[in-house]
Design a protein around this motif. Structure first.
Motif, short mmCIF file in Angstrom:
data_model
loop_
_atom_site.label_atom_id
_atom_site.label_comp_id
_atom_site.label_asym_id
_atom_site.label_seq_id
_atom_site.Cartn_x
_atom_site.Cartn_y
_atom_site.Cartn_z
N TYR A 168 0.81 -1.20 0.00
CA TYR A 168 0.00 0.00 0.00
C TYR A 168 0.85 1.26 0.00
O TYR A 168 0.33 2.35 -0.13
CB TYR A 168 -0.93 -0.01 1.22
N ASP A 169 2.14 1.10 0.14
CA ASP A 169 3.01 2.27 0.17
C ASP A 169 4.43 1.81 -0.10
O ASP A 169 4.90 0.82 0.48
CB ASP A 169 2.93 2.94 1.55
N VAL A 170 5.13 2.50 -0.99
CA VAL A 170 6.55 2.25 -1.25
C VAL A 170 7.28 3.57 -1.05
O VAL A 170 6.91 4.58 -1.65
CB VAL A 170 6.79 1.73 -2.69
N LYS A 171 8.29 3.57 -0.20
CA LYS A 171 8.97 4.82 0.13
C LYS A 171 10.47 4.65 0.00
O LYS A 171 11.07 3.76 0.61
CB LYS A 171 8.61 5.25 1.56
N TRP A 172 11.10 5.54 -0.79
CA TRP A 172 12.55 5.54 -0.98
C TRP A 172 13.17 6.63 -0.11
O TRP A 172 12.67 7.75 -0.04
CB TRP A 172 12.90 5.81 -2.44
N MET A 173 14.28 6.27 0.54
CA MET A 173 15.01 7.21 1.38
C MET A 173 16.49 7.17 1.00
O MET A 173 17.02 6.13 0.59
CB MET A 173 14.88 6.84 2.86
N LYS A 174 17.15 8.32 1.12
CA LYS A 174 18.61 8.36 1.06
C LYS A 174 19.07 8.79 2.44
O LYS A 174 18.93 9.96 2.82
CB LYS A 174 19.12 9.34 0.01
N GLY A 175 19.58 7.85 3.22
CA GLY A 175 19.84 8.14 4.62
C GLY A 175 18.53 8.43 5.32
O GLY A 175 17.60 7.62 5.33
N PHE A 223 5.67 5.97 -3.62
CA PHE A 223 4.59 5.50 -4.49
C PHE A 223 3.43 5.16 -3.57
O PHE A 223 3.45 4.18 -2.85
CB PHE A 223 5.02 4.27 -5.29
N LYS A 224 2.39 6.01 -3.61
CA LYS A 224 1.32 5.92 -2.63
C LYS A 224 -0.03 6.00 -3.34
O LYS A 224 -0.25 6.90 -4.14
CB LYS A 224 1.46 7.08 -1.64
N THR A 225 -0.89 5.02 -3.06
CA THR A 225 -2.22 4.95 -3.68
C THR A 225 -2.14 5.17 -5.19
O THR A 225 -2.89 5.95 -5.76
CB THR A 225 -3.18 5.97 -3.05
N ALA A 226 -1.21 4.46 -5.81
CA ALA A 226 -1.05 4.43 -7.28
C ALA A 226 -0.50 5.73 -7.87
O ALA A 226 -0.48 5.89 -9.08
CB ALA A 226 -2.37 4.08 -7.95
N PHE A 227 -0.03 6.64 -7.01
CA PHE A 227 0.52 7.90 -7.51
C PHE A 227 1.93 8.11 -6.96
O PHE A 227 2.13 8.09 -5.75
CB PHE A 227 -0.37 9.08 -7.11
N PRO A 228 2.94 8.32 -7.86
CA PRO A 228 4.29 8.58 -7.38
C PRO A 228 4.47 10.05 -7.02
O PRO A 228 3.82 10.94 -7.59
CB PRO A 228 5.18 8.20 -8.58
N SER A 229 5.37 10.32 -6.08
CA SER A 229 5.73 11.70 -5.74
C SER A 229 7.23 11.75 -5.50
O SER A 229 7.84 10.77 -5.06
CB SER A 229 4.97 12.18 -4.49
N TYR A 230 7.84 12.90 -5.80
CA TYR A 230 9.29 13.05 -5.74
C TYR A 230 9.63 14.29 -4.93
O TYR A 230 8.87 15.27 -4.92
CB TYR A 230 9.87 13.14 -7.15
N LYS A 287 12.18 8.29 -11.61
CA LYS A 287 10.94 7.61 -11.95
C LYS A 287 10.82 6.40 -11.05
O LYS A 287 11.76 5.61 -10.94
CB LYS A 287 10.93 7.20 -13.42
N ILE A 288 9.67 6.29 -10.36
CA ILE A 288 9.46 5.17 -9.45
C ILE A 288 8.24 4.40 -9.91
O ILE A 288 7.25 4.98 -10.38
CB ILE A 288 9.29 5.68 -7.99
N PHE A 289 8.32 3.06 -9.81
CA PHE A 289 7.25 2.18 -10.28
C PHE A 289 6.56 1.51 -9.11
O PHE A 289 7.07 1.49 -7.99
CB PHE A 289 7.82 1.14 -11.25
#
Length: 439
Positions: free
Chosen positions: A297-304, A311-318, A327-329
């Motif tokens: 239900y949620d994919v979150k990228w972190m640097k440190g 990628f949240k509720t089918a919508f990516p944010s940067y 670009k995140i899938f």
């Protein structure tokens, strides 16, 4: 022959009449109750509204004989969220969606419904709620008015219900802790002035875990718990079922709550991937697949500690300077374009599942400050260490196989050049030797 008849009321409203061995049910108890000859009442899908005083009256041949009163308290599992954040309400572990239709209600009023794959949201929740096929309800941008008792009703004719009490807290009263599977995790009381005669309780949902009073502590419902004098709770050998909200309360001498807070524990399975290499100005792919086979239900990228993308509720944010070159899938894969020197570092991606668990995968990205290739030759560095080359020309895209053949052709040409050079040298040496021989 004498017969006993029974009448059961809740707060003066009829629940069931039992006469001539035949029960007759009333109101919401019609489809979810069963009354037995031994005067036992069973209520399925008990709700908070079922709490109250129940009056049982016994009659014999129509004459009043006896009266008994029962007090029933139905507790509703709490769900905690952060004000203006997101929260999930879902079927408890082990329960399954039994029908194609569900209805979510808040304090008796409909919030969302699902029937034959069609979702309907109340106008107050349009644009900030999502109802998933498995019955999970997600609320975004929560407000104080969203607090209350939420009930999930399955429209299968059997009256299956589940209820939750939603509490929304400010950031100052809500903390989040990550712990690795099998390790010890520490849950801290947020900074408040502790009284000298401290009395602290820790709970998991409504279950008491530990209490500290007069410098003595007692633990319940779980082994491997230590409660320190400053209120910190330690859980040893943390496992995935330990994931969830833990609430703490500080009580005064009259056992009144003076401070309250919640710690959301995520027991994480950490996975370390091989290092990834990229070149300045090129693209790099941090590719992965959610390995748990569950709905994410949620994919979150972190640097440190810095949020990069989500990628949240089918919508990516940067975020930050990544907005125009990432670009995140939905499967978590992230492609970074126009790599910069400061892009090197440790990246992690968190997969959030509906039951609050988290799966973390960690990458280390190295940037090679090498001499750039021809401007029309591009590279993509994969996590397994392999490099994909491709060329851009006006007519289209030259395949990787073409580049492979071109490289091998160059090697063959070099080999032939060296071979010809060696043959010429050998021939010259032979000619000189023959000229030196005496006639």
């Amino acid at each position: 022959m004498s017969t006993d008849d029974y009448t059961l009321k809740k707060d003066d409203k009829l629940v069931v009449k039992y006469k001539s061995s035949l029960p007759q049910y009333y109101g919401t108890y019609t489809r979810r109750s069963q009354f037995y000859p031994n005067m036992t009442l069973r209520i399925d899908g008990a709700m908070e509204s079922d709490s109250g005083n129940y009056l049982l009256e016994i009659y014999n041949n129509g004459k009043f004989v006896h009266r008994e009163t029962y007090c029933i308290v139905v507790t509703v599992p709490p769900v905690y969220g952060i004000l203006y954040g997101s929260v999930f309400l879902y079927l408890r572990k082990g329960n399954h969606l039994r029908s194609s239709g569900v209805v979510w209600k808040k304090n008796g009023l409909e919030v969302a419904s699902l029937k034959n794959s069609e979702v309907r949201l109340h106008e107050a929740y349009n644009g900030r709620a999502e109802l998933f096929p498995d019955g999970t309800l997600r609320l975004d941008r929560t407000e104080a008015m969203d607090e209350g008792t939420y009930t999930l009703e399955q429209t299968d004719g059997m009256g299956h219900r589940e209820s939750y009490r939603l509490f929304l807290l400010e950031n100052s009263k809500f903390d989040s802790v990550d712990g690795e599977e099998g390790s010890s995790v520490f849950l801290h009381v947020q900074q408040v002035r502790l009284p000298s005669n401290i009395h602290i309780t820790w709970k998991r949902e409504d279950n008491l875990l530990a209490t500290l009073k007069d410098h003595d502590y007692y633990t319940f419902n779980r082994t491997g718990i230590v409660l320190f004098p400053n209120g910190t709770l330690r859980l040893d050998n943390a496992q995935e079922p330990d994931t969830g909200p833990y609430s703490w309360d500080i009580l005064d001498v009259e056992k009144k709550h003076t401070h309250h807070g919640v710690v959301q524990l995520f027991v994480i399975y950490n996975e370390q991937r091989p290092p990834v290499y990229g070149s300045l100005g090129r693209s790099v792919s941090l590719s992965l697949v959610n390995g748990r086979g569950e709905n994410v239900y949620d994919v979150k990228w972190m640097k440190g500690d810095i949020s990069v993308a989500q990628f949240k509720t089918a919508f990516p944010s940067y975020n930050g300077n990544y907005k125009n070159r990432l670009k995140i899938f939905s499967n978590g894969t992230m492609i970074m374009d126009r790599i910069q020197e400061n892009d090197s570092g440790v990246y992690s991606v968190d997969f959030f599942y509906k039951n609050g668990t988290k799966h973390k995968i960690v990458f280390k990205l190295y940037i090679n400050d090498s001499t750039p290739l021809d401007k029309n030759i591009h590279t993509v560095c994969n996590p397994d260490g392999k490099i994909d080359y491709f060329c851009l020309v006006q007519e289209g895209l030259i395949s990787e196989m073409a580049v492979y053949l071109m490289c091998h052709l160059c090697m063959v040409l070099v080999f032939l050049t060296i071979s010809v050079f060696v043959l010429v040298c050998l021939k010259n040496r032979k000619t000189k030797r023959m000229q030196r021989r005496p006639m």
